[in-house]
Design an enzyme around this catalytic site. Structure first.
Site, PDB file in Angstrom:
ATOM      1  N   GLU A   1      45.195   7.595 -42.767  1.00 18.15           N
ATOM      2  CA  GLU A   1      45.906   7.749 -41.653  1.00 18.15           C
ATOM      3  C   GLU A   1      45.644   7.004 -40.425  1.00 18.15           C
ATOM      4  OE1 GLU A   1      46.187  12.114 -41.035  1.00 18.15           O
ATOM      5  OE2 GLU A   1      47.394  11.747 -39.127  1.00 18.15           O
TER       6      GLU A   1
ATOM      7  N   LYS B   1      42.480  18.388 -51.033  1.00 18.58           N
ATOM      8  CA  LYS B   1      42.224  17.213 -50.106  1.00 18.58           C
ATOM      9  C   LYS B   1      41.219  17.640 -48.967  1.00 18.58           C
ATOM     10  CE  LYS B   1      45.198  15.761 -46.621  1.00 18.58           C
ATOM     11  NZ  LYS B   1      44.189  15.950 -45.635  1.00 18.58           N
TER      12      LYS B   1
HETATM   13  O1  KIV Z   1      47.708  18.037 -43.154  1.00 10.81           O
HETATM   14  C1  KIV Z   1      48.545  17.107 -43.377  1.00 10.81           C
HETATM   15  O2  KIV Z   1      49.782  17.165 -43.467  1.00 10.81           O
HETATM   16  C2  KIV Z   1      48.008  15.905 -43.726  1.00 10.81           C
HETATM   17  C3  KIV Z   1      48.928  14.757 -44.049  1.00 10.81           C
HETATM   18  C4  KIV Z   1      49.689  14.257 -43.045  1.00 10.81           C
HETATM   19  C5  KIV Z   1      48.048  13.616 -44.720  1.00 10.81           C
HETATM   20  O3  KIV Z   1      46.839  15.702 -43.712  1.00 10.81           O
END
Ligand code: KIV
Length: 295
Positions: free
Chosen positions: A190, A121
């Site tokens: 988010e 991500k």
């Molecule tokens: O770092 C994290 O936990 C996140 C999520 C909350 C989406 O990016």
């Protein structure tokens, strides 16, 4: 587990994408350690994210910015060992993909090769499209992250809901279309208004995963310690704590301390014992056990 059965139940990137077409919600949670990963995986959650929230939730930093790639890798490996079925996603931390695309590809490769991640991500929209393309060309699935992206807090001036004006909302929509076009398989939204998240969800073919983005998203994600009521209050308004483990844990620790102080712990049943004949020899002996002192 029977390998055929395992292959059937394993959550994969194409399966996550199919969920949107079939109108089935996607469940996601963070985890940072082996035991929690086992719990989350056994509960049937689809996606486990080793998020850079590791920094604030586990490591005690005051933001996600200090988290290093080595820290993410350390926790990814632990979570990998506890995860069988869920799709495992590793977060690229701040600074691990901001210098160049090459740096981002190298960081993502390490998450897959050393951490066992099945996807990574990263935060950002249009400006990250070239990197997302490179990662997908390198066989690494990418989950994008838009809206209140915590790695941008100094640009935003704090943790502020994003997309509140029509101009900002259009920009987030353009970002969402750009990451989809670049090949991201899903996008986290988010801290954005519900109607904006709903509109992005309708327009994209890839699933949206919401956190503080309302119920119309294709899936939801929370930090597992928030859900369990382990993080201190006040929590953000989008968090629903399904338990109050902080209170339960504190009570248990206070009970343990009180029991030790007054000699109630450990009991005889919680102690090991000599076999009867050794005990008899000991009781008959005039002298105590010879002391073998080593320095
Ligand atoms: O770092 C994290 O936990 C996140 C999520 C909350 C989406 O990016």
């Amino acid at each position: 587990m029977d390998p055929v059965q395992e292959a059937v139940s394993k959550i994969t990137v194409p399966l996550i994408q199919r969920r949107k077409l079939e109108g089935e919600k996607i469940t996601c949670l963070t985890a940072y350690d082996f035991l929690t990963a086992k719990l989350v995986d056994a509960a049937g959650v689809d996606v486990i994210l080793v998020g850079d929230s590791l920094g604030t939730v586990v490591l005690g930093y005051d933001s996600t910015l200090p988290v290093t790639l080595d820290e993410i890798l350390h926790h990814l490996r632990a979570v990998r060992r506890g995860t069988r079925k869920a799709l495992l996603v590793g977060d690229l931390p701040f600074g691990s993909y901001h210098v160049s695309e090459e740096q981002g590809v190298e960081a993502a490769l390490r998450c897959v090769k050393e951490g066992g991640a099945e996807a990574v991500k990263l935060e950002g929209g249009q400006k990250r499209a070239p990197l997302i393309r490179r990662l997908v060309e390198s066989e690494i699935p990418v989950m994008a992250h838009l809206g209140l992206t915590p790695q941008s807090i100094h640009i935003f001036g704090g943790h502020r809901v994003q997309g509140k004006t029509l101009d900002d909302a259009s920009e987030i929509l353009a970002d969402a279309e750009a990451v989809e076009e670049a090949g991201a398989f899903a996008v986290v939204l988010e801290g954005v208004p519900r109607d904006l998240a709903a509109s992005v969800t309708r327009r994209l073919r890839i699933p949206t995963i919401g956190i503080g983005a309302g119920p119309e998203c294709d899936g939801q994600i929370l930090v597992v310690q928030d859900l369990l009521g382990l993080t201190p209050e006040p929590r953000p308004k989008f968090v629903r704590a399904y338990a109050n483990l902080a209170a339960t844990a504190r009570q248990a620790i206070e009970n343990y301390r009180a029991d030790v102080l007054c000699g109630r712990f450990p009991s005889d049943a919680e102690s090991y014992h000599w076999p009867a004949e050794v005990r008899q020899q000991f009781d008959k002996a005039d002298a105590p056990l010879p002391l073998r002192v080593k320095f």
